[in-house]
Design an enzyme around this catalytic site. Structure first.
Site, PDB file in Angstrom:
ATOM      1  N   CYS A  15       0.937  -1.236  -0.035  1.00  0.00           N
ATOM      2  CA  CYS A  15      -0.076  -0.072  -0.043  1.00  0.00           C
ATOM      3  C   CYS A  15       1.002   1.257   0.151  1.00  0.00           C
ATOM      4  CB  CYS A  15      -0.767   0.093   1.129  1.00  0.00           C
ATOM      5  SG  CYS A  15      -2.053  -1.294   1.240  1.00  0.00           S
ATOM      6  N   HIS A  20      -2.124   7.150   4.903  1.00  0.00           N
ATOM      7  CA  HIS A  20      -2.740   5.646   4.207  1.00  0.00           C
ATOM      8  C   HIS A  20      -4.014   5.415   5.175  1.00  0.00           C
ATOM      9  CE1 HIS A  20      -3.530   2.095   2.484  1.00  0.00           C
ATOM     10  NE2 HIS A  20      -3.063   1.360   3.198  1.00  0.00           N
ATOM     11  N   ASN A  59      -9.985   0.753   2.488  1.00  0.00           N
ATOM     12  CA  ASN A  59      -8.665   0.626   2.142  1.00  0.00           C
ATOM     13  C   ASN A  59      -8.239   0.397   0.563  1.00  0.00           C
ATOM     14  OD1 ASN A  59      -6.160   0.157   1.805  1.00  0.00           O
ATOM     15  ND2 ASN A  59      -5.678  -1.088   3.545  1.00  0.00           N
TER      16      ASN A  59
HETATM   17  O1  UT7 Z   1      -2.886  -1.558   4.145  1.00  0.00           O
HETATM   18  C1  UT7 Z   1      -2.533  -2.611   4.986  1.00  0.00           C
HETATM   19  C2  UT7 Z   1      -3.497  -3.445   5.073  1.00  0.00           C
HETATM   20  N1  UT7 Z   1      -3.823  -4.188   6.613  1.00  0.00           N
HETATM   21  C3  UT7 Z   1      -4.131  -3.385   7.386  1.00  0.00           C
HETATM   22  O2  UT7 Z   1      -4.185  -2.252   7.388  1.00  0.00           O
HETATM   23  C4  UT7 Z   1      -4.710  -4.154   8.724  1.00  0.00           C
HETATM   24  C5  UT7 Z   1      -4.233  -3.575  10.028  1.00  0.00           C
HETATM   25  N2  UT7 Z   1      -5.039  -4.384  10.932  1.00  0.00           N
HETATM   26  C6  UT7 Z   1      -6.064  -3.784  11.386  1.00  0.00           C
HETATM   27  O3  UT7 Z   1      -6.693  -3.129  10.719  1.00  0.00           O
HETATM   28  C7  UT7 Z   1      -6.995  -4.577  12.523  1.00  0.00           C
HETATM   29  O4  UT7 Z   1      -5.995  -5.474  12.986  1.00  0.00           O
HETATM   30  C8  UT7 Z   1      -8.216  -5.155  11.934  1.00  0.00           C
HETATM   31  C9  UT7 Z   1      -9.455  -4.116  11.644  1.00  0.00           C
HETATM   32  C10 UT7 Z   1      -8.050  -6.266  10.762  1.00  0.00           C
HETATM   33  C11 UT7 Z   1      -8.835  -6.116  12.979  1.00  0.00           C
HETATM   34  O5  UT7 Z   1      -9.190  -5.319  14.232  1.00  0.00           O
HETATM   35  P1  UT7 Z   1      -8.659  -5.967  15.458  1.00  0.00           P
HETATM   36  O6  UT7 Z   1      -9.135  -4.851  16.478  1.00  0.00           O
HETATM   37  O7  UT7 Z   1      -7.056  -5.810  15.559  1.00  0.00           O
HETATM   38  O8  UT7 Z   1      -9.231  -7.269  15.711  1.00  0.00           O
HETATM   39  P2  UT7 Z   1      -8.782  -8.802  16.040  1.00  0.00           P
HETATM   40  O9  UT7 Z   1      -7.801  -8.944  14.835  1.00  0.00           O
HETATM   41  O10 UT7 Z   1      -8.043  -8.733  17.461  1.00  0.00           O
HETATM   42  O11 UT7 Z   1     -10.084  -9.610  16.331  1.00  0.00           O
HETATM   43  C12 UT7 Z   1     -10.935  -9.507  17.207  1.00  0.00           C
HETATM   44  C13 UT7 Z   1     -11.953 -10.480  17.032  1.00  0.00           C
HETATM   45  C14 UT7 Z   1     -11.625 -11.758  16.556  1.00  0.00           C
HETATM   46  O12 UT7 Z   1     -12.479 -12.765  17.080  1.00  0.00           O
HETATM   47  P3  UT7 Z   1     -11.811 -13.724  18.324  1.00  0.00           P
HETATM   48  O13 UT7 Z   1     -10.733 -14.284  17.854  1.00  0.00           O
HETATM   49  O14 UT7 Z   1     -11.393 -12.672  19.285  1.00  0.00           O
HETATM   50  O15 UT7 Z   1     -13.193 -14.411  18.819  1.00  0.00           O
HETATM   51  C15 UT7 Z   1     -11.995 -11.868  14.894  1.00  0.00           C
HETATM   52  O16 UT7 Z   1     -12.333 -13.167  14.409  1.00  0.00           O
HETATM   53  O17 UT7 Z   1     -12.809 -10.031  15.808  1.00  0.00           O
HETATM   54  C16 UT7 Z   1     -13.084 -11.075  15.031  1.00  0.00           C
HETATM   55  N3  UT7 Z   1     -13.153 -10.578  13.593  1.00  0.00           N
HETATM   56  C17 UT7 Z   1     -14.376 -10.156  13.105  1.00  0.00           C
HETATM   57  N4  UT7 Z   1     -15.761 -10.137  13.757  1.00  0.00           N
HETATM   58  C18 UT7 Z   1     -16.846  -9.652  12.778  1.00  0.00           C
HETATM   59  C19 UT7 Z   1     -12.440 -10.197  12.611  1.00  0.00           C
HETATM   60  N5  UT7 Z   1     -12.949  -9.909  11.363  1.00  0.00           N
HETATM   61  C20 UT7 Z   1     -14.425  -9.651  11.777  1.00  0.00           C
HETATM   62  C21 UT7 Z   1     -15.337  -9.130  11.030  1.00  0.00           C
HETATM   63  N6  UT7 Z   1     -16.616  -9.121  11.665  1.00  0.00           N
HETATM   64  N7  UT7 Z   1     -15.324  -8.637   9.763  1.00  0.00           N
END
Ligand code: UT7
Length: 334
Positions: free
Chosen positions: A117, A257, A287
């Site tokens: 990105c 970004h 994004n």
């Molecule tokens: O350009 C570069 C591209 N990448 C990025 O910028 C990604 C950077 N990371 C992020 O933006 C965040 O880490 C995310 C938005 C991807 C995730 O947010 P988070 O607060 O870090 O959530 P997490 O990964 O800690 O997950 C929390 C929970 C998980 O469930 P468990 O394992 O705690 O039961 C996930 O399975 O949220 C769950 N989860 C969802 N729930 C509902 C993950 N995706 C989703 C979803 N809807 N779409």
């Protein structure tokens, strides 16, 4: 930074996004997610999705055409085209060559640049060097993506995050008291495993097995990328501000970004820039990877928020892992 002969500045901008809007409510029907989760964890409300026949080059050509028009230039005057993309039309030839042909940029060299990105900022810094050295007079930089084509629409961890779009910028010589003030490129390849498309390259050529295992889609460790992003964006911004001889108070607009509003807010807080000076459109486009910074810049210039002589900081991060920062004193071409 070594002393340059010429100053490079952005003299024209263009944007193209697909018409189709995919809302969080639409996504609720597709995977186990909710509008509330997506909004509170990412800040995204909707994103644009390319049609079945719409590839990265189609968006790139539209954005580039508008950028050239806004710069008051004909395609023949372009010396170099760099397309930053993670979703080229094909593995080869370069998307930039397709753009060169369709624009009729008969005198331009053309290549693609892959830096996740962060690609648009990497490409701007490359173009800057060509202008600063006096090698070229006009460079066209494009960030173009159709990430929707390489996303697993059954994986809620990734499919809610990305959108399609393109942004283009024309770089030309500008007066000595305007233009790009400082650039910084960074990488940490040890984190490459956290954000990748495993198959389809020379390590794991596409096969029935790779398709069955969904290895041709984006895989991501969101938490690791998040951790990297807040550190890289904060430090990157501080570095380019100080390299430009400025302080955070001197910055009129901060353009990060657009991946996640929480990353943007944390980075801005670390740098000491109030959110009223931060450009945000992740809510409307998600994004869009290499297109996110030029789209945000385009909107602010079009709305006349950004004015001649103002100090702008752009900072990005992405697959690689890579990061980059760039400070510019805005030049408004009349
Ligand atoms: O350009 C570069 C591209 N990448 C990025 O910028 C990604 C950077 N990371 C992020 O933006 C965040 O880490 C995310 C938005 C991807 C995730 O947010 P988070 O607060 O870090 O959530 P997490 O990964 O800690 O997950 C929390 C929970 C998980 O469930 P468990 O394992 O705690 O039961 C996930 O399975 O949220 C769950 N989860 C969802 N729930 C509902 C993950 N995706 C989703 C979803 N809807 N779409």
């Amino acid at each position: 930074m070594p002393k340059s002969t010429y100053r490079a500045g952005i003299t024209g901008l263009g944007v193209a996004v697909p018409d189709k809007v995919l809302t969080n409510l639409d996504l609720q029907q597709m995977v186990d997610t909710s509008d509330e989760w997506i909004r509170t964890r990412t800040g995204i409300k909707e994103r644009r999705i390319a049609g079945p026949d719409q590839a990265a080059s189609d968006l790139a050509v539209d954005a580039a055409g508008e950028a050239l028009k806004n710069a008051g230039l004909r395609p023949e005057s372009v010396d170099l085209i760099i397309v930053a993309t993670n979703t080229p039309d094909m593995l080869m030839p370069a998307t930039a060559c397709m753009v060169q042909d369709r624009l009729g940029a008969a005198n331009a060299g053309a290549f693609d640049l892959l830096a996740g990105c962060t690609g648009f900022l990497y490409a701007l810094s490359v173009g800057h060097q060509y202008i600063a050295s006096g090698t070229f007079e006009t460079v066209l930089i494009i960030g173009a993506e159709t990430l929707s084509k390489i996303i697993n629409w059954k994986d809620r961890n990734t499919c809610v995050l990305f959108g399609d779009g393109a942004g283009a910028a024309v770089l030309e010589r500008v007066p000595d008291n305007r233009g790009i003030l400082s650039t910084r490129l960074g990488s940490d390849g040890s984190g490459g495993k956290h954000l990748k498309v495993p198959a389809g390259g020379s390590r794991l050529p596409a096969s029935e097995a790779t398709i069955q295992e969904n290895l041709h889609y984006v895989t991501m460790n969101g938490r690791e990328v998040f951790r990297f992003a807040v550190r890289a964006m904060g430090e990157g911004a501080m570095e380019v501000i100080s390299m430009a001889g400025l302080t955070p108070e001197d910055i009129n607009f901060f353009i990060p970004h657009q991946a996640n509003i929480r990353i943007i807010e944390t980075a801005a807080r670390r740098v000491g820039i109030n959110m009223n000076r931060v450009l945000v459109n992740v809510d409307r486009f998600g994004n869009t990877s290499t297109a996110s910074i030029p789209i945000a810049l385009y909107e602010a210039v079009k709305q006349k928020k950004i004015k001649d002589g103002q100090n702008i900081i752009m900072v990005g991060f992405g697959a690689g892992l890579t990061w980059a920062g760039l400070a510019v004193k805005w030049y408004q071409k009349q």
